[in-house]
Design an enzyme around this catalytic site. Structure first.
Site, PDB file in Angstrom:
ATOM      1  N   GLU A 133      -0.685   1.594   2.840  1.00  0.00           N
ATOM      2  CA  GLU A 133      -2.508   1.165   2.532  1.00  0.00           C
ATOM      3  C   GLU A 133      -2.623   0.030   4.027  1.00  0.00           C
ATOM      4  O   GLU A 133      -3.586  -0.859   3.934  1.00  0.00           O
ATOM      5  CB  GLU A 133      -2.399   0.588   2.085  1.00  0.00           C
ATOM      6  CG  GLU A 133      -1.358   1.591   0.476  1.00  0.00           C
ATOM      7  CD  GLU A 133      -2.767   2.492  -0.030  1.00  0.00           C
ATOM      8  OE1 GLU A 133      -4.403   2.553   0.547  1.00  0.00           O
ATOM      9  OE2 GLU A 133      -2.376   3.312  -0.648  1.00  0.00           O
ATOM     10  N   HIS A 156      -1.297  -5.411  -3.649  1.00  0.00           N
ATOM     11  CA  HIS A 156      -1.484  -4.253  -3.874  1.00  0.00           C
ATOM     12  C   HIS A 156      -0.632  -4.199  -5.112  1.00  0.00           C
ATOM     13  O   HIS A 156       1.142  -4.391  -4.360  1.00  0.00           O
ATOM     14  CB  HIS A 156      -1.344  -3.093  -3.469  1.00  0.00           C
ATOM     15  CG  HIS A 156      -1.550  -2.113  -3.714  1.00  0.00           C
ATOM     16  ND1 HIS A 156      -2.633  -1.769  -4.844  1.00  0.00           N
ATOM     17  CD2 HIS A 156      -0.705  -0.848  -3.522  1.00  0.00           C
ATOM     18  CE1 HIS A 156      -2.592  -1.193  -5.330  1.00  0.00           C
ATOM     19  NE2 HIS A 156      -1.100   0.465  -4.376  1.00  0.00           N
ATOM     20  N   HIS A 158       0.729  -2.136  -9.127  1.00  0.00           N
ATOM     21  CA  HIS A 158       0.482  -1.155  -9.706  1.00  0.00           C
ATOM     22  C   HIS A 158       0.083  -1.732 -11.397  1.00  0.00           C
ATOM     23  O   HIS A 158       1.203  -1.881 -11.785  1.00  0.00           O
ATOM     24  CB  HIS A 158       1.394   0.073  -9.614  1.00  0.00           C
ATOM     25  CG  HIS A 158       1.141   1.111  -8.657  1.00  0.00           C
ATOM     26  ND1 HIS A 158       2.047   1.914  -8.242  1.00  0.00           N
ATOM     27  CD2 HIS A 158       0.270   0.660  -7.649  1.00  0.00           C
ATOM     28  CE1 HIS A 158       1.544   2.898  -6.853  1.00  0.00           C
ATOM     29  NE2 HIS A 158       0.984   1.779  -6.391  1.00  0.00           N
ATOM     30  N   HIS A 228      -4.616   4.032 -10.630  1.00  0.00           N
ATOM     31  CA  HIS A 228      -3.807   3.403  -9.281  1.00  0.00           C
ATOM     32  C   HIS A 228      -3.209   2.486  -9.535  1.00  0.00           C
ATOM     33  O   HIS A 228      -2.214   2.205  -9.617  1.00  0.00           O
ATOM     34  CB  HIS A 228      -4.532   3.797  -7.749  1.00  0.00           C
ATOM     35  CG  HIS A 228      -3.107   3.441  -7.008  1.00  0.00           C
ATOM     36  ND1 HIS A 228      -3.898   4.275  -5.371  1.00  0.00           N
ATOM     37  CD2 HIS A 228      -2.537   3.131  -6.342  1.00  0.00           C
ATOM     38  CE1 HIS A 228      -2.637   3.559  -4.408  1.00  0.00           C
ATOM     39  NE2 HIS A 228      -1.929   3.163  -5.289  1.00  0.00           N
TER      40      HIS A 228
END
Ligand code: 13P
Ligand code: ZN
Length: 293
Positions: A133, A156, A158, A228
């Site tokens: 990413e 980031h 999940h 996501h």
């Protein structure tokens, strides 16, 4: 071109012995452990970038430009001569918690902003390659610099509760998801009064997701990636975790209420306005080890 690599590695290793950086590595280990414990980082899920440019003087930055470079798909002019600690692609947060040095890489963006030098510092243990990413991280980091923001960290993860929410069609809009999250707990509107951005499903690791996410961060500190996960910006990695934790709490309350077979009432507009209007204390000034750069 690379010159006396041994000398370079030794001197660069000195650079990585800076106390401030040791404190950051400590924080990386601590937050990685929590992400794993929460189940928000299955396999290699999740990644982060931390702008550490402020810890380097001009001569030290010059030395980083001797490392081999990789061209970037896009030019990031504002990131020229910036340094980042970035989680390695494919690395596990549970391994990161035990050994951040082996699971993080150090990236020095070239003078032109169109390539990066990978500071492959074996002496310090750094050897990973940047997250898939990377495009999104660099785009957001550039936006933070353009805004002269104090936020240096992009994270980031999940977050299961938030992913579950974005699987429910009624909550696949910014308006609906914010109204739900704010309504479930007063802390949510207190700490995230601007709410979250919502990005419809886009293939991970692409330039498309970077462009969409960048737009989301124009007005938010957290952006949800439909089905996501989510991304957040903050001054420190701990604070980045807090942003996600607050939202996860709200989502969890919603699902707990639903599991009783009932519909949660939520805070009403009047109650939310009262919180918005209530005079807020200045945010705390973080001391070490919760560093600010
Ligand atoms: P990386 O291992 O490349 O960071 O990918 C993890 C992830 O969560 C992609 O969205
Ligand atoms: Zn992901």
């Amino acid at each position: 071109m690379i010159g006396n690599i041994e000398h370079l590695l030794n001197t660069t290793n000195d650079v990585f012995q800076k106390n401030e950086l040791k404190s950051i590595f400590g924080q990386i280990a601590a937050v990685a452990q929590i992400l794993w414990d929460r189940g928000w980082a299955e396999r290699n899920a999740g990644n982060f970038s931390i702008n550490i440019t402020g810890f380097f003087n001009a001569a030290e930055l010059d030395r980083l430009s001797f490392y081999p470079f990789q061209p970037l798909a896009k030019r990031y002019p504002e990131l020229a001569r910036t340094v980042f600690l970035i989680s390695g692609t494919g690395t596990r947060m549970r391994d990161m918690a035990n050994n951040p040095f082996e699971n993080v890489c150090c990236v020095f963006v070239s003078d032109s902003g169109s390539a990066y030098h990978l500071v492959d510092d074996n002496a310090a243990g750094l050897s990973a390659k940047p997250t898939s990413e990377l495009a999104t991280h660099l785009a957001i980091q550039q936006q933070l610099l353009q805004k002269k923001s104090l936020e240096k960290v992009v994270l980031h993860a999940h977050v299961t509760e938030l992913i579950a929410l974005t699987q429910l069609p009624p909550y696949t809009s910014e308006k609906a998801v914010n109204s739900l999250l704010w309504g479930m707990h007063p802390e949510t509107i207190l700490f995230l009064p601007e709410g979250v951005g919502f990005i419809p499903y886009t293939i991970p690791g692409t330039e498309d997701i970077a462009v969409a996410t960048l737009k989301g961060f124009e007005h938010h500190k957290v952006v949800l990636w439909e089905k996501h996960g989510c991304m957040t910006v903050a001054r420190t990695l701990s604070e980045a975790f807090d942003n996600l934790d607050i939202l996860a709490k709200s989502a969890k309350i919603y699902f707990l209420c639903k599991s009783t077979g009932q519909e949660p009432e939520g805070l009403n507009n009047m109650q939310l306005k009262e919180i918005r209007d209530y005079p807020q204390a200045e945010p705390p000034v973080y001391k070490k080890p919760d560093f600010s750069i």
